[in-house]
Design an enzyme around this catalytic site. Structure first.
Site, PDB file in Angstrom:
ATOM      1  N   SER A  32       0.813  -1.233   0.000  1.00  0.00           N
ATOM      2  CA  SER A  32       0.000   0.000   0.000  1.00  0.00           C
ATOM      3  C   SER A  32       0.845   1.281   0.000  1.00  0.00           C
ATOM      4  CB  SER A  32      -1.024  -0.002   1.144  1.00  0.00           C
ATOM      5  OG  SER A  32      -0.441  -0.286   2.383  1.00  0.00           O
ATOM      6  N   ASN A 131       8.480   8.345 -10.894  1.00  0.00           N
ATOM      7  CA  ASN A 131       8.073   8.535  -9.496  1.00  0.00           C
ATOM      8  C   ASN A 131       8.932   7.669  -8.596  1.00  0.00           C
ATOM      9  OD1 ASN A 131       5.890  10.338  -9.800  1.00  0.00           O
ATOM     10  ND2 ASN A 131       4.643   8.661 -10.581  1.00  0.00           N
ATOM     11  N   ASP A 300      16.921  16.658  -2.459  1.00  0.00           N
ATOM     12  CA  ASP A 300      18.157  16.743  -1.666  1.00  0.00           C
ATOM     13  C   ASP A 300      19.252  17.450  -2.462  1.00  0.00           C
ATOM     14  OD1 ASP A 300      16.762  15.204   0.144  1.00  0.00           O
ATOM     15  OD2 ASP A 300      17.758  13.324  -0.386  1.00  0.00           O
TER      16      ASP A 300
END
EC number: 2.7.1.20
Length: 345
Positions: A32, A131, A300
Site C-alpha cells: 500500500s 516517481n 536533496d
C-alpha cells in the site's frame, strides 16, 4: 578558488543506506505505497526490504536527506575537502561501515554516533517510471542522543566552526533537543540555519516540533505537496504556492537581523522564493524526459546546490541557479550519485 572553508557547512540528520530498485505497480499495491511519497516503515513493511533485494535488481547508496544534501554541496564546491560536516547515528555493522566508506569517498567530514542496540538505518527507494516511493526504516538513525554525541566537546567545536547549518525536517522525529541546540547557536551568533519541511507527515504529525524550531529558521525549503500540507496545518487558508511562501516567510522569527527566506520547488515547474517583501520565480532547467533516470535525490540535490553557494556567501538567485543545476544532474543518474566534477558556472 571557493570561499568555503573546512567545516563551514554543518548537517545533522538520519544517515540511511538507500536500497534502490525499479519496481512494478503490484509491488507498490502489495505494501500500500503511493507512487510519489515518503513514509516511515511500519510492521506491515517488514518483508518489503527482503523482497526488494530478492525480487529486483538493487543498488546501494549512502543516503538520508541531510547527508545527501551535504554530499552534493561538497561535490559542487570540490575544494577544499571536508567543507561539509555531518552528524547522525549508525549501527556497528556492515551497512554502517559502508556508510562511513561512502562519506569518506565524497570528502564529507562525517562524525557518526555509533551504537550497537539498533542496526544502521535503511531506506527502500521503490522507483516506478519517474516517481519514487520511499520507505525509511530509521533503526539506528532513531537513536541519536544529544548528550552522547552533540554535547561532547570535540563535536560541539565542529558545530561552532560552521557558518551555515542544514537539518531536514525528518530529524524532528528523532532529536528535537539536538536541533534546538544547533538552531539557537546559529540564531545567537547571526549564522544561517536552514531547514526542510521534508514530507507532508512531518507538517501534520510533528507540527509542534516543527513550530518550536521555526522561529530560528533563516531559510526554509519544501516542495509543493509539503507546502500544501504545511499551509493546511497552519490554517493559511490558501492553496496558492506563492501565498503559502509569503505566509511562511512572515511567521515569527527569533533573529531579527536576518529576514527568513522561503524556497518552494514544484518539480518541473518554476521554483518560488519569498524574501522580505517580494516573491520571485525561477524557471527550472528543462530536461528531456527520456534522460530522466531517477528523481529520488532531486530535492536533496536542490538543497545541496543551494547550500554550496550559500556557504560561499553568493547572492540568493545564484544559490537557486546552483540548486537547479544540481537537481538536473542528479535526476539523470541512479540514486543520489554524481559525476566526478560539476560543470556549473
Amino acid at each position: 578558488m571557493s570561499a568555503a572553508s573546512t567545516n563551514s557547512l554543518f548537517g545533522m540528520g538520519n544517515p540511511l543506506l538507500d536500497i534502490c530498485a525499479v519496481v512494478d505497480k503490484d509491488f507498490l499495491d502489495k505494501y500500500s505505497l503511493k507512487p510519489n511519497d515518503q513514509i516511515l516503515a511500519e510492521a506491515k513493511h517488514k518483508e518489503l526490504f527482503e523482497e526488494l533485494v530478492k525480487k529486483f535488481k538493487v543498488e546501494y547508496y549512502a543516503g538520508g536527506a541531510t547527508q545527501n544534501s551535504i554530499k552534493i554541496a561538497q561535490w559542487m564546491i570540490q575544494e577544499p575537502h571536508k567543507v561539509g560536516t555531518f552528524f547522525g547515528c549508525i549501527g556497528k555493522d556492515k551497512f554502517g561501515e559502508i556508510l562511513k566508506q561512502k562519506a569518506e569517498e565524497v570528502h564529507v567530514d562525517a562524525h557518526y554516533y555509533e551504537q550497537d542496540e539498533e542496526p544502521t538505518g535503511t531506506c527502500a527507494a521503490c522507483i516506478t517510471a519517474d516517481n519514487r516511493s520511499l520507505v525509511a526504516n530509521l533503526a539506528a538513525a532513531n537513536c541519536y542522543k544529544k548528550d552522547k554525541h552533540l554535547d561532547l566537546e570535540e563535536n560541539w567545536k565542529l558545530v561552532e566552526k560552521a557558518k551555515v547549518y542544514y537539518i531536514a525536517g525528518f530529524f524532528l522525529t528523532v532529536s528535537l533537543e539536538s536541533i534546538l541546540k544547533v538552531a539557537k547557536h546559529a540564531s545567537e551568533n547571526n549564522k544561517l540555519f536552514c531547514m526542510n519541511l521534508s514530507a507532508p507527515f512531518i507538517c501534520q504529525f510533528f507540527k509542534d516540533n516543527l513550530m518550536q524550531v521555526m522561529p530560528y529558521v533563516d531559510v526554509l525549503f519544501g516542495n509543493e505537496t509539503e507546502a500544501a500540507a504545511f499551509a493546511k496545518e497552519q490554517d493559511f487558508d490558501t492553496k496558492d504556492i506563492k501565498e503559502i511562501a509569503r505566509k511562511a516567510q512572515a511567521l515569527p522569527k527569533d533573529n531579527k537581523k536576518r529576514q527568513r527566506v522561503v524556497v518552494i520547488t514544484q518539480g518541473k515547474d518554476e521554483t518560488v522564493m519569498a524574501q522580505s517583501d517580494k516573491i520571485e520565480t525561477f524557471p527550472v532547467v528543462k530536461t528531456d524526459p527520456k534522460y530522466i533516470v531517477d528523481t529520488n535525490g532531486a530535492g536533496d540535490a536542490f538543497v545541496g546546490g543551494f547550500l554550496s553557494e550559500l556557504v560561499q556567501e553568493k547572492p540568493l538567485d545564484q544559490c537557486v541557479k546552483a540548486a537547479h543545476y544540481a537537481a538536473n544532474v542528479i535526476i539523470q543518474r541512479a540514486g543520489c550519485s554524481f559525476p566526478e566534477k560539476p560543470d556549473f558556472k
